[in-house]
Design a protein around this motif. Structure first.
Motif, PDB file in Angstrom:
ATOM      1  N   PRO A 104       0.811  -1.220   0.000  1.00  0.00           N
ATOM      2  CA  PRO A 104       0.000   0.000   0.000  1.00  0.00           C
ATOM      3  C   PRO A 104       0.843   1.269   0.000  1.00  0.00           C
ATOM      4  CG  PRO A 104      -0.120  -1.094   2.138  1.00  0.00           C
ATOM      5  CD  PRO A 104       0.561  -2.038   1.210  1.00  0.00           C
ATOM      6  N   ALA A 105       1.987   1.267   0.702  1.00  0.00           N
ATOM      7  CA  ALA A 105       2.847   2.455   0.696  1.00  0.00           C
ATOM      8  C   ALA A 105       3.378   2.728  -0.709  1.00  0.00           C
ATOM      9  CB  ALA A 105       4.003   2.274   1.675  1.00  0.00           C
ATOM     10  N   GLY A 106       3.701   1.666  -1.444  1.00  0.00           N
ATOM     11  CA  GLY A 106       4.179   1.835  -2.813  1.00  0.00           C
ATOM     12  C   GLY A 106       3.142   2.474  -3.712  1.00  0.00           C
ATOM     13  N   VAL A 107       1.870   2.188  -3.455  1.00  0.00           N
ATOM     14  CA  VAL A 107       0.798   2.805  -4.236  1.00  0.00           C
ATOM     15  C   VAL A 107       0.759   4.314  -3.978  1.00  0.00           C
ATOM     16  CG1 VAL A 107      -1.704   2.948  -4.506  1.00  0.00           C
ATOM     17  CG2 VAL A 107      -0.577   0.711  -4.424  1.00  0.00           C
ATOM     18  N   VAL A 108       0.878   4.709  -2.709  1.00  0.00           N
ATOM     19  CA  VAL A 108       0.909   6.140  -2.388  1.00  0.00           C
ATOM     20  C   VAL A 108       2.098   6.802  -3.078  1.00  0.00           C
ATOM     21  CG1 VAL A 108       1.173   7.821  -0.513  1.00  0.00           C
ATOM     22  CG2 VAL A 108      -0.310   5.817  -0.216  1.00  0.00           C
ATOM     23  N   TRP A 109       3.240   6.152  -3.012  1.00  0.00           N
ATOM     24  CA  TRP A 109       4.443   6.674  -3.693  1.00  0.00           C
ATOM     25  C   TRP A 109       4.220   6.807  -5.195  1.00  0.00           C
ATOM     26  CZ3 TRP A 109       7.299   4.161  -7.466  1.00  0.00           C
ATOM     27  CH2 TRP A 109       8.492   4.780  -7.836  1.00  0.00           C
ATOM     28  N   ALA A 110       3.625   5.777  -5.831  1.00  0.00           N
ATOM     29  CA  ALA A 110       3.406   5.806  -7.278  1.00  0.00           C
ATOM     30  C   ALA A 110       2.415   6.896  -7.668  1.00  0.00           C
ATOM     31  CB  ALA A 110       2.924   4.446  -7.763  1.00  0.00           C
ATOM     32  N   LEU A 111       1.361   7.067  -6.886  1.00  0.00           N
ATOM     33  CA  LEU A 111       0.387   8.124  -7.163  1.00  0.00           C
ATOM     34  C   LEU A 111       1.042   9.494  -7.082  1.00  0.00           C
ATOM     35  CD1 LEU A 111      -2.693   6.746  -5.216  1.00  0.00           C
ATOM     36  CD2 LEU A 111      -2.629   7.182  -7.676  1.00  0.00           C
TER      37      LEU A 111
END
Length: 397
Positions: A104-111
């Motif tokens: 989930p943290a990677g998704v925030v980073w990618a967004l």
């Protein structure tokens, strides 16, 4: 991550709302779900710009989420024995976390890397997708997080766009060189259908997949094992495929027509490419062809005839790609001996799951035979359940 045993269980909307309130002191702004998937046919083809045919499972990751404005991300999982993980979103860096929170943290980073104005969130997650089973538990976590933030922040991203961002999170932030299939399946599958996906341009077609109407059942056999040999092997197979494409002068192996496969293999041999590269090329080109054959059979209403195509796919994964294992091979051979129409391993291999296409009337006997075979071999008892084509990612409340 330890997963709950049932399809609902910890993945119920009511359960995650109650736990969110306990953790964070107030109710969430909403609840979202994203499913795991099983792939009917087309393995190791997605990072070769090829064709795949997954369907969503009823097993899902559920997220209760609220926005924050202080650039803090708080994450909690019902399936991990630890407390809330708190991260500053400005400090998120790829490969900085190897635990469950990296997804989930990677998704925030990618967004945020894509320019989307995400300023933080409180997240509570619960999942019924078995981990280590080749059923895309990580993609479900990524997609449900991406969908929740898309809705809460009004980003206006489509399902395929969310899938691409989720894949970037896994590739660049987590460090797993996966293709796009898992995230696209979780984001875009529809109930009662399999997803025919062209992974080059992400064009898709929802193919009716009504097993019950034809008196059939698709079983998932989770072997509940994961062999260490699989660590790094996926990346090695990807590198071999890319080497084959370079040697053949094509953008990706998808560009080698099946009719030209023998000539392509001769060219690779003449160029001194290794046996491993040639085997990987043979598998990918032939598996793309198997997807096309399966689509034609489904369009003709002859799902039973797809059984032998699935079995061919297992032989290719076992002998050419060499990503099977004794447990998967035993599940396949036992199912076929018990009267199944076809069977193959699914997912990355070296453990994980197999799928079995069988007559509804024979499903119980197939299940019994596999369970007994595993017991006789002193293997971990398998988990066997029907694959019901289920909805893709969606908001629950």
């Amino acid at each position: 991550m330890k997963q709950s045993g049932g399809v609902e269980g910890a993945g119920s909307a009511v359960g995650v709302v109650d736990e969110f309130r306990r953790l964070y002191g107030a109710g969430p702004e909403g609840v979202w779900a994203a499913p795991g998937r099983v792939n009917l046919i087309g393995e190791y083809t997605d990072f070769n710009d090829g064709f795949v045919m997954p369907l969503a499972l009823p097993h899902r990751a559920v997220a209760a989420v609220s926005r924050r404005t202080d650039r803090i991300l708080r994450l909690h999982s019902a399936d991990v024995a630890e407390g809330v993980v708190q991260l500053g979103i400005d400090a998120l860096e790829p490969r900085s976390d190897t635990g469950w929170a990296a997804y989930p943290a990677g998704v925030v980073w990618a967004l945020r890397a894509a320019g989307h104005p995400v300023t933080g969130a409180d997240v509570h997650l619960a999942s019924t997708v078995p981990t280590g089973a080749g059923l895309s538990s990580s993609a479900a976590l990524e997609v449900v997080t991406a969908l929740a933030l898309n809705d809460l922040y009004g980003l206006g991203l489509t399902g395929p766009e969310l899938a691409v961002l989720a894949q970037r999170a896994e590739n660049e932030f987590v460090g797993v060189p996966c293709g796009i299939m898992d995230q696209m399946a979780s984001a875009c599958c529809t109930e009662g259908h399999a997803l025919h996906l062209d992974t080059r341009d992400l064009s898709q077609r929802q193919v009716p997949f009504d097993l019950a109407a034809q008196g059939l059942r698709l079983l998932v056999v989770d072997t509940r094992v994961k062999h260490a040999l699989g660590d790094g092997a996926y990346a090695a197979r990807r590198a071999a495929c890319e080497a084959g494409a370079r040697a053949l002068g094509v953008r990706a192996l998808r560009d080698i027509p099946y009719a030209q496969l023998p000539a392509a293999l001769d060219r690779l041999a003449a160029a001194g490419e290794s046996e491993e590269v040639r085997r990987c090329v043979r598998h990918v080109v032939s598996d793309d062809h198997r997807v096309e054959r399966t689509i034609a059979l489904l369009d003709a209403g002859d799902l039973r005839a797809a059984g032998p195509v699935l079995t061919e796919g297992h032989a290719s994964l076992r002998d050419d790609l060499r990503v099977s294992c004794p447990e998967l091979d035993l599940a396949v051979t036992t199912a076929l001996a018990a009267g199944a129409l076809g069977a193959r391993m699914t997912g990355g291999g070296f453990g994980g799951s197999a799928i079995v296409l069988t007559e509804e009337s024979a499903a119980d006997q197939v299940t019994k035979s596999i369970t007994e075979a595993f017991a006789s071999a002193s293997y971990t008892p398998p988990r066997i359940f029907p694959a019901t084509p289920s909805p893709g990612a969606r908001r629950l409340s």
